[in-house]
Scaffold this motif. Structure first.
Motif, mmCIF file in Angstrom:
data_model
loop_
_atom_site.group_PDB
_atom_site.id
_atom_site.type_symbol
_atom_site.label_atom_id
_atom_site.label_comp_id
_atom_site.label_asym_id
_atom_site.label_seq_id
_atom_site.Cartn_x
_atom_site.Cartn_y
_atom_site.Cartn_z
ATOM 1 N N ASP A 26 0.380 -20.082 17.570
ATOM 2 C CA ASP A 26 0.815 -18.690 17.598
ATOM 3 C C ASP A 26 1.872 -18.471 16.528
ATOM 4 O OD1 ASP A 26 -0.748 -17.787 19.755
ATOM 5 O OD2 ASP A 26 0.683 -18.556 21.210
ATOM 6 N N THR A 27 1.693 -17.448 15.723
ATOM 7 C CA THR A 27 2.713 -17.127 14.729
ATOM 8 C C THR A 27 2.588 -15.673 14.317
ATOM 9 O OG1 THR A 27 3.750 -17.844 12.655
ATOM 10 C CG2 THR A 27 1.352 -17.726 12.668
ATOM 11 N N PHE A 29 4.500 -13.215 11.022
ATOM 12 C CA PHE A 29 5.430 -13.253 9.901
ATOM 13 C C PHE A 29 5.309 -11.964 9.105
ATOM 14 C CE2 PHE A 29 1.480 -15.261 8.598
ATOM 15 C CZ PHE A 29 1.195 -14.654 7.391
ATOM 16 N N LEU A 282 3.927 -11.804 20.607
ATOM 17 C CA LEU A 282 4.340 -12.946 19.809
ATOM 18 C C LEU A 282 5.781 -12.808 19.352
ATOM 19 C CD1 LEU A 282 1.216 -13.245 17.459
ATOM 20 C CD2 LEU A 282 1.630 -14.501 19.574
ATOM 21 N N ARG A 283 6.455 -13.924 19.215
ATOM 22 C CA ARG A 283 7.786 -13.974 18.621
ATOM 23 C C ARG A 283 7.875 -15.259 17.803
ATOM 24 N NH1 ARG A 283 13.364 -12.051 19.178
ATOM 25 N NH2 ARG A 283 14.414 -13.246 17.558
ATOM 26 N N SER A 284 8.321 -15.143 16.559
ATOM 27 C CA SER A 284 8.457 -16.311 15.699
ATOM 28 C C SER A 284 9.786 -16.258 14.963
ATOM 29 C CB SER A 284 7.320 -16.372 14.660
ATOM 30 O OG SER A 284 6.065 -16.568 15.272
ATOM 31 N N ASP A 285 10.326 -17.435 14.706
ATOM 32 C CA ASP A 285 11.511 -17.582 13.875
ATOM 33 C C ASP A 285 11.174 -18.554 12.757
ATOM 34 O OD1 ASP A 285 13.622 -16.034 15.410
ATOM 35 O OD2 ASP A 285 12.900 -17.398 16.968
ATOM 36 N N HIS A 286 11.442 -18.161 11.517
ATOM 37 C CA HIS A 286 11.067 -18.970 10.361
ATOM 38 C C HIS A 286 12.305 -19.368 9.557
ATOM 39 C CE1 HIS A 286 6.873 -17.809 11.031
ATOM 40 N NE2 HIS A 286 7.283 -16.557 11.121
ATOM 41 N N SER A 323 13.325 -13.537 11.665
ATOM 42 C CA SER A 323 12.928 -13.373 13.066
ATOM 43 C C SER A 323 11.948 -12.206 13.120
ATOM 44 C CB SER A 323 14.140 -13.081 13.956
ATOM 45 O OG SER A 323 15.041 -14.162 13.959
ATOM 46 N N SER A 337 10.760 -7.068 12.182
ATOM 47 C CA SER A 337 11.250 -8.288 11.550
ATOM 48 C C SER A 337 12.637 -8.039 10.991
ATOM 49 C CB SER A 337 10.310 -8.737 10.416
ATOM 50 O OG SER A 337 10.377 -7.850 9.315
ATOM 51 N N GLY A 383 -0.326 -12.324 11.407
ATOM 52 C CA GLY A 383 -0.124 -13.380 12.390
ATOM 53 C C GLY A 383 -1.413 -13.974 12.891
#
Length: 392
Positions: A26-27, A29, A282-286, A323, A337, A383
């Motif tokens: 899961d991602t 961005f 979804l939640r992503s931190d890069h 984020s 984002s 994503g």
């Protein structure tokens, strides 16, 4: 105002490069959130840092800052989209006027030197600029940080035609045998679905139209296709590099990944496009410094101080992060984002009288998505969905 075509191509190119690194988990961005920051940094970079940033931005550094300002101004006029840029500098860092002039208006703030107070102020900015969808700034502010450059985006749109909640029961694929939450709807607009040929295999593209001119493209490839190849296929359709055969021209039978074409009795003459999809949250931190080739910061790392065009003393990236979140449900879609770089010194049957074309599109295994500004084809976020929502 429509975003400049050159900037759109550059942002979508960065999206494609980032998508190529997707590993199947899961991602979500947003290259559109990072690109203006890279462009502004590139305008201030020295000869060591400039090549990597020019490669990531997709244009010469002498043109990038103007393009970033133009893009930011255009995004401010997009209905359903909130966009902001922020810059905070330490009191002892005198910024060069010519670089500040390239920034969007009302951008500049000051860091106090107290990491707790500064972090609280940055978190409040991130929350306010995203309508609370992102509650805090990515972790780029620490002891010794002398500059923070950030960009925030938030998109909220409602579907022109909503979905109803159903249950998905996949018969094959990674989600087979599970009872899952699903969304379904039927429309007569077959143009919302197409199947594109790519070097890695066919990709089915389902466009879900939002009421603000921002749409979500759902992308399904073959079971063996890599996520990056599926996302690249969707971006290729947007750019015109790939042609998608619309649903009204697809052959009868299995016509593409998750797509089948046939006929059914009906009370009206209109064709039918029936879609069943999986909702997602979804939640992503890069950490962008771990994406060196993507962010173009590899050559800017180290203690040499590689942005002399920013201010009175040498400064170099110490942290760069993003984020991002996305929610797709029955009523609409929202995504937000916050991207930031910190430097330090050094979303009653009747009688059947007709036989009509019916196209089925079922997204009941891992798939990709693109958030797209309809008139410019700018990809705002992208994503991959690998974890379905269980049925309640």
């Amino acid at each position: 105002m429509r975003p400049a075509e050159r900037a759109v191509r550059a942002v979508n190119g960065l999206t494609a490069r980032w998508a190529a690194t997707a590993d199947g988990g899961d991602t979500v961005f947003s290259a559109a959130g990072v690109w203006p920051l890279l462009a502004l940094l590139g305008a201030a970079a020295d000869e060591r840092a400039a090549p990597g940033l020019e490669d990531a931005v997709g244009m010469p550094r002498g043109e990038a800052a103007f393009a970033a300002r133009e893009l930011t101004a255009a995004l401010a006029d997009v209905r359903g989209l909130r966009s902001a840029t922020g810059l905070w500098a330490a009191e002892g860092l005198a910024l060069r006027p010519e670089w500040v002039a390239e920034l969007p208006p009302d951008t500049l703030g000051r860091l106090t030197g107290d990491p707790v107070a500064d972090t609280a102020a940055l978190d409040a900015w991130a929350s306010a600029r995203t309508g609370g969808l992102i509650g805090s700034m990515p972790p780029v502010c620490a002891e010794g940080t002398d500059l923070v450059l950030a960009a925030a985006q938030a998109v909220r749109t409602r579907w022109l035609q909503g979905f109803r909640e159903v249950r998905l029961s996949p018969a094959s694929g990674p989600w087979a045998g599970r009872s899952l939450a699903g969304l379904a709807r039927t429309t007569s607009l077959l143009a919302g679905l197409g199947v594109a040929a790519t070097d890695a295999g066919p990709v089915s593209v389902l466009r879900v139209l939002g009421d603000t001119g921002i749409d979500v493209h759902l992308l399904l490839g073959g079971e063996d296709m890599a996520p990056g190849s599926v996302l690249e296929g969707g971006i290729g359709v947007l750019s015109g590099r790939r042609d998608a055969v619309p649903a009204d021209r697809l052959p009868v039978g299995a016509a593409g990944p998750g797509v089948s074409v046939g006929t059914v009795p009906a009370t009206r003459r209109d064709p039918q496009l029936h879609a069943r999809v999986s909702p997602f949250m979804l939640r992503s931190d890069h950490d962008l410094l771990e994406q060196e080739a993507l962010a173009g910061l590899a050559d800017a790392l180290g203690g040499g101080g590689h942005f002399p065009g920013i201010g009175s003393r040498a400064t170099a990236p110490a942290a760069a992060a993003q984020s991002v979140m996305a929610v797709f449900d029955a009523d609409g879609f929202e995504t937000a984002s916050v991207s930031a770089v910190g430097t330090r010194a050094g979303g009653a049957p009747g009688t059947a009288r007709h036989v009509v074309r019916r196209v089925e599109a079922v997204f009941d295994r891992p798939f990709g998505f693109l958030t797209v500004h309809r008139t410019s084809s700018l990809v705002l976020s992208a994503g991959w969905v690998s974890s379905p929502v269980p049925s309640a």
